[in-house]
Design an enzyme around this catalytic site. Structure first.
Site, PDB file in Angstrom:
ATOM      1  N   HIS A 348       0.750  -1.302   0.163  1.00 12.34           N
ATOM      2  CA  HIS A 348       0.060   0.024  -0.054  1.00 12.34           C
ATOM      3  C   HIS A 348       0.971   1.218  -0.072  1.00 12.34           C
ATOM      4  CE1 HIS A 348      -3.921  -1.891   0.957  1.00 12.34           C
ATOM      5  NE2 HIS A 348      -3.320  -2.735   1.398  1.00 12.34           N
ATOM      6  N   LYS A 536      -8.023  13.892   4.532  1.00 12.01           N
ATOM      7  CA  LYS A 536      -7.302  12.730   4.394  1.00 12.01           C
ATOM      8  C   LYS A 536      -6.077  12.796   5.475  1.00 12.01           C
ATOM      9  CE  LYS A 536      -6.158  14.086   0.100  1.00 12.01           C
ATOM     10  NZ  LYS A 536      -6.123  12.861  -0.586  1.00 12.01           N
ATOM     11  N   ARG A 537      -5.351  11.819   5.852  1.00 15.01           N
ATOM     12  CA  ARG A 537      -4.457  12.122   6.793  1.00 15.01           C
ATOM     13  C   ARG A 537      -3.453  13.103   6.567  1.00 15.01           C
ATOM     14  NH1 ARG A 537      -4.126   8.203  10.993  1.00 15.01           N
ATOM     15  NH2 ARG A 537      -2.057   9.084  11.666  1.00 15.01           N
ATOM     16  N   LYS A 542       1.007  14.547   1.104  1.00 13.81           N
ATOM     17  CA  LYS A 542      -0.191  14.812   0.506  1.00 13.81           C
ATOM     18  C   LYS A 542      -0.607  16.391   0.205  1.00 13.81           C
ATOM     19  CE  LYS A 542      -2.194  10.769   3.042  1.00 13.81           C
ATOM     20  NZ  LYS A 542      -2.861   9.990   1.946  1.00 13.81           N
ATOM     21  N   THR A 644      -8.248   6.628  -2.185  1.00 13.38           N
ATOM     22  CA  THR A 644      -9.820   6.274  -2.224  1.00 13.38           C
ATOM     23  C   THR A 644     -10.705   7.420  -1.813  1.00 13.38           C
ATOM     24  OG1 THR A 644      -9.395   5.376  -0.075  1.00 13.38           O
ATOM     25  CG2 THR A 644      -9.343   3.752  -1.731  1.00 13.38           C
ATOM     26  N   LYS A 648     -14.468   8.568  -3.640  1.00 17.31           N
ATOM     27  CA  LYS A 648     -15.829   8.923  -2.801  1.00 17.31           C
ATOM     28  C   LYS A 648     -16.267  10.163  -3.323  1.00 17.31           C
ATOM     29  CE  LYS A 648     -13.822   6.108   0.762  1.00 17.31           C
ATOM     30  NZ  LYS A 648     -13.089   6.172   2.095  1.00 17.31           N
TER      31      LYS A 648
HETATM   32  C1  26V Z   1       2.883   6.253   5.592  1.00 17.33           C
HETATM   33  C2  26V Z   1       3.593   6.795   6.209  1.00 17.33           C
HETATM   34  C3  26V Z   1       4.217   7.852   5.852  1.00 17.33           C
HETATM   35  C4  26V Z   1       5.165   8.151   6.758  1.00 17.33           C
HETATM   36  C5  26V Z   1       5.354   7.995   8.252  1.00 17.33           C
HETATM   37  C6  26V Z   1       5.074   6.514   8.354  1.00 17.33           C
HETATM   38  C7  26V Z   1       3.816   6.052   7.357  1.00 17.33           C
HETATM   39  C8  26V Z   1       3.376   4.898   7.851  1.00 17.33           C
HETATM   40  C9  26V Z   1       2.487   4.409   6.936  1.00 17.33           C
HETATM   41  C10 26V Z   1       2.129   4.989   5.862  1.00 17.33           C
HETATM   42  C11 26V Z   1       0.831   4.430   5.022  1.00 17.33           C
HETATM   43  C12 26V Z   1       0.550   3.185   5.408  1.00 17.33           C
HETATM   44  C13 26V Z   1      -0.423   2.396   4.477  1.00 17.33           C
HETATM   45  C14 26V Z   1      -1.331   2.982   3.902  1.00 17.33           C
HETATM   46  O1  26V Z   1      -2.597   3.485   4.628  1.00 17.33           O
HETATM   47  N1  26V Z   1      -1.638   3.147   2.396  1.00 17.33           N
HETATM   48  C15 26V Z   1      -2.609   3.804   1.728  1.00 17.33           C
HETATM   49  O2  26V Z   1      -3.255   2.732   1.363  1.00 17.33           O
HETATM   50  C16 26V Z   1      -4.566   3.200   0.773  1.00 17.33           C
HETATM   51  C17 26V Z   1      -5.470   1.908   0.178  1.00 17.33           C
HETATM   52  O3  26V Z   1      -4.527   1.170  -0.480  1.00 17.33           O
HETATM   53  C18 26V Z   1      -4.087   4.074  -0.426  1.00 17.33           C
HETATM   54  O4  26V Z   1      -5.440   4.354  -1.415  1.00 17.33           O
HETATM   55  C19 26V Z   1      -3.289   5.058  -0.213  1.00 17.33           C
HETATM   56  O5  26V Z   1      -2.958   5.920  -1.386  1.00 17.33           O
HETATM   57  C20 26V Z   1      -2.277   4.615   0.779  1.00 17.33           C
HETATM   58  O6  26V Z   1      -1.534   5.642   1.178  1.00 17.33           O
END
Ligand code: 26V
Length: 800
Positions: A348, A536-537, A542, A644, A648
């Site tokens: 992801h 979003k987060r 982003k 996603t 929406k």
């Molecule tokens: C991002 C980061 C950014 C830096 C700090 C540590 C950290 C840890 C985890 C993440 C992302 C976590 C995984 C996630 O939620 N990915 C998201 O998955 C969605 C579903 O597939 C996708 O639509 C998003 O683009 C993607 O960011």
């Protein structure tokens, strides 16, 4: 009990009085919620049992979706819709003087997820059940979901989330199905019948107790299961433990909190404990079921598919190996073939800081047998590599599962599974050609793309009933089962009455959101202004910062020329920052600081408003998407795996301002260049510029007066802030060379926003664009995505 209004009312009153021992007139909204919830559970129980019975009898293949997060939101209304009893209940309630929407508000969001990844898992469960597919979720029953966000003086404050405080009406606790998970201890090796055996001694076990939630499909008899594991002390062991209080505390802490995604807390031992807890409990449960149904363990992969949602559950690979080797007595090669053929993996994110790795010194003592198995997998894998690429030390070092004192979870997932997928076309391409290229070279057949989707049942039917009605009035209701039929709306793009209705619905939804904004923020916003939304987060990639800097620029323009003609806009933000993510929290403070100044400046005649909605979550999102005109999807190209939220918004008739990133690209291909506002660098340009190192953010600062002005304002207290408050942001842009190309894309962003203004003035054209977006959004239903997973990866078939 739901056959008609009269029957429903009688049953409801009877149940309410029996449960609460008080007359109806004294009952509260909470009593109504609990009573209705229990009625629904009763109502679905026979279908739930039948579904499980059919799976047992059918002998077809089943999938288990392992995910550390399931971001479900509220279930009551969604369940009513899927069961087709929403009308009976709301009319019955209304006769009794109860407002169903008020009752709905009683339910706490099940916020067991951070964002995209967790919400995707929730959408997938809905699609699996609706498509009658044998698929179940396995997760953790965190006592506290993602923290509750408050904004105090513009800063984010975190409070523990409390979704279980009033009990949980949807879950069924199944103590009889509890399993024990061993941690710590030592592995004793001994020989028996000429075979090496392994025994785990002195382990501290934790008991995993399942809590099952029914997953109800839309207009179908299928009721699948989401099994959430709760960590509790093992009763037998508790007697022998010296420090019982410590043991109890440490055990329960495993399912106490969901961790916020945060690169800073990587070393947290508890997180690894959670991961093994989920995996071991789930696999023990899967194996137990399998063995009740089938004799031959060697056919396991023919009947069972296990999907790991990102690398968090990757220990499913060594855990399955452990069971097949130590418990079932298979040879390494037999066990390895079965394991690989059972497991599939979704990636992801390509952000390297988010790729999981664990130090051996933490891993090995906590999970001694699992570590031995990973070690063996690694050795065999490296040996293989050596024979393919003799002497290529560098390649082997880069690909090893264990290297430099670390266990690399993504490498384990790539080696131990038969399928690896990205979540949008561009994301999968980047995995293949860059991030995971070395693995793609040796396992090209494993890589495939599955573009994300969302359940239109929650994100359109539930959250936007008026638009749902308009669509159904126009093209009939077949689209609900077959969402790509939304494309029939294309023939309505020139239908004036359809477009007028579309406009009226958007306006009503905006009035509704404006009311929420006034209640929560005390800000009065004009529903006829453009509602421009970024929810979003909060992450640097982003680029919420690009959005704020542009707002600051618009404000500067209006200050310089208060008579300037611009289409009034309301900028709406919602975002949680990880508690330890200092920079992200500064951006939240910046948004709120700019909001305070802009909203209170009489000179700009309400042409701009800025709103930060606190505690963004699923239930709030359901009010936001239907009311948006503009969807901000402005990540640095190549960074957002899919997104996603973008889908929406599209489904609710908002127009996208976006970069060529993630699923935005596929959206653009579907609606055509004229129905989306694309700006900025593309992924190739971004990646090339990283590689060449040719970017100098200061050049943009010096050469573009607009940029210079807003960046200076971060330093000079212009927005009535302490002058050093935003130094970290200023520094990120000029000292740290603007890693996410905010300044480089600024001009192109400002230009496309001008185009938005001009387009909005031509309402006919705008509404046509909205109609095309809605019409094309069916492709992004998670029903399509799940069908692709079912056909290509899991090889499962609908049961009914
Ligand atoms: C991002 C980061 C950014 C830096 C700090 C540590 C950290 C840890 C985890 C993440 C992302 C976590 C995984 C996630 O939620 N990915 C998201 O998955 C969605 C579903 O597939 C996708 O639509 C998003 O683009 C993607 O960011």
């Amino acid at each position: 009990m739901f056959s008609n209004k009269k029957v429903f009312k009688r049953y409801f009153l009877q149940k309410l009085e029996m449960t609460y021992g008080k007359p109806f007139k004294d009952s509260t909204s909470s009593d109504h919620f609990q009573t209705l919830g229990h009625m629904i559970r009763e109502y679905v129980s026979s279908n739930w049992i039948n579904t499980n019975e059919s799976y047992r009898k059918d002998k077809g293949k089943q999938v288990y979706y392992l995910s550390i997060e399931f971001l479900l939101g509220r279930l009551l209304y969604h369940n009513l819709i899927n069961l087709g009893i929403e009308k009976v209940v709301s009319e019955g309630f209304s006769d009794l003087g109860i407002n169903l929407h008020e009752v709905e508000e009683i339910e706490c969001d099940a916020g067991l997820g951070n964002g995209g990844l967790g919400r995707l898992a929730a959408c997938f469960l809905d699609s699996l059940a609706t498509l009658n597919l044998p698929g179940h979720g396995f997760g953790i029953r965190y006592k506290h979901g993602l923290f509750e966000q408050r904004i105090v003086d513009g800063y984010q404050i975190e409070l523990p989330e409390q979704w279980l405080k009033h009990g949980q009406v949807w879950e069924v606790r199944k103590e009889d199905l509890a399993v024990d998970i061993p941690f710590w201890g030592v592995i004793d090796m001994y020989e028996q019948d000429g075979k090496l055996q392994f025994r785990h001694l002195n382990a501290e076990t934790v008991t995993a107790v399942p809590h099952d939630i029914p997953v109800i499909g839309y207009e179908t008899k299928t009721v699948n299961t989401l099994r959430l594991w709760n960590a509790e002390p093992t009763s037998l062991l508790a007697k022998d433990v010296k420090d019982i209080m410590r043991y109890k505390r440490e055990t329960e802490s495993i399912s106490e909190f969901l961790y916020p995604d945060d690169a800073n807390d990587e070393g947290k031992i508890l997180r690894l404990k959670q991961q093994y807890f989920l995996v071991s409990a789930s696999l023990q449960s899967i194996l137990k079921n399998y063995k009740q149904q089938y004799k031959d363990i060697k056919k396991f992969h023919q009947h069972i598919s296990i999907h790991i949602n990102d690398t968090h559950p990757v220990l499913a690979i060594p855990e399955l190996m452990r069971i097949l080797l130590d418990k079932e007595g298979l040879s390494w090669d037999e066990a390895w073939e079965i394991t690989k053929n059972t497991i599939s993996y979704t990636n992801h994110t390509t952000l390297s800081e988010a790729l999981e790795k664990w130090p051996i010194y933490i891993f090995q003592p906590l999970l001694p047998r699992i570590y031995m198995i990973i070690n063996e997998i690694n050795e065999r894998f490296c040996k293989n590599l050596w024979s393919k690429f003799p002497g290529d030390f560098q390649r082997i070092e880069q690909m090893a599962i264990i290297a430099h004192g670390m266990v690399k979870m993504a490498h384990l997932a790539l080696v131990g599974s038969h399928s690896v997928n990205g979540v949008a076309e561009i994301h999968t391409e980047i995995l293949k050609t860059r991030e995971m290229n070395l693995f793609y070279q040796i396992f090209p057949e494993k890589f495939n793309n599955k573009t994300n989707g969302i359940t239109h049942r929650r994100w359109l039917i539930k959250s936007n009933p008026k638009l749902t009605q308009l669509v159904t009035d126009s093209i009939g209701d077949k689209w609900i089962k077959h969402p790509t039929q939304l494309s029939k709306l294309l023939s309505y793009q020139t239908d004036t009455s359809f477009l007028q209705n579309l406009a009226a619905i958007k306006q009503e939804n905006k009035v509704h959101l404006a009311k929420i904004i006034q209640e929560q923020n005390g800000i009065i916003v004009d529903p006829s202004s453009i509602f421009d939304v970024q929810v979003k987060r909060l992450h640097a990639y982003k680029r919420q910062l690009l959005n704020v800097l542009h707002i600051m620029h618009l404000y500067n323009l209006l200050k310089a020329d208060p008579g300037l003609e611009i289409t009034p806009r309301t900028f709406i933000f919602g975002a949680k920052a990880s508690p330890g993510y200092y920079y992200a929290k500064k951006i939240i403070k910046l948004i709120n600081t700019v909001a305070e100044k802009v909203n209170n400046d009489k000179n700009i005649q309400d042409k701009l408003k800025v709103v930060f909605l606190e505690n963004y979550r699923v239930s709030l999102a359901e009010h936001i998407f239907p009311a948006a005109d503009i969807s901000e999807q402005i990540s640095t190209a190549s960074k957002e795996a899919s997104g996603t939220g973008n889908m929406k918004f599209m489904m609710n008739g908002a127009l996208t301002v976006g970069t060529l990133d993630g699923a935005n690209i596929e959206m653009k291909e579907l609606v055509g260049d004229n129905n989306i506002f694309i700006f900025g660098m593309n992924a190739e340009e971004v990646l090339d510029l990283y590689q060449s190192g040719g970017y100098r953010s200061t050049e943009y600062y010096h050469h573009d007066k607009r940029i210079q002005e807003v960046v200076n304002q971060l330093k000079n207290g212009f927005f009535d802030h302490e002058s050093n408050e935003f130094d970290p942001i200023f520094d990120s842009l000029l000292i740290e060379n603007d890693q996410y190309f905010v300044l480089k894309d600024f001009h192109s962003y400002a230009k496309i926003q001008e185009e938005v203004n001009t387009t909005y003035k031509d309402q006919q054209k705008w509404l046509q664009m909205c109609a095309v977006n809605i019409a094309k959004s069916g492709h992004f239903s998670s029903d399509r995505t799940i069908k692709e997973y079912a056909d290509d990866i899991w090889k499962i078939k609908p049961l009914f």
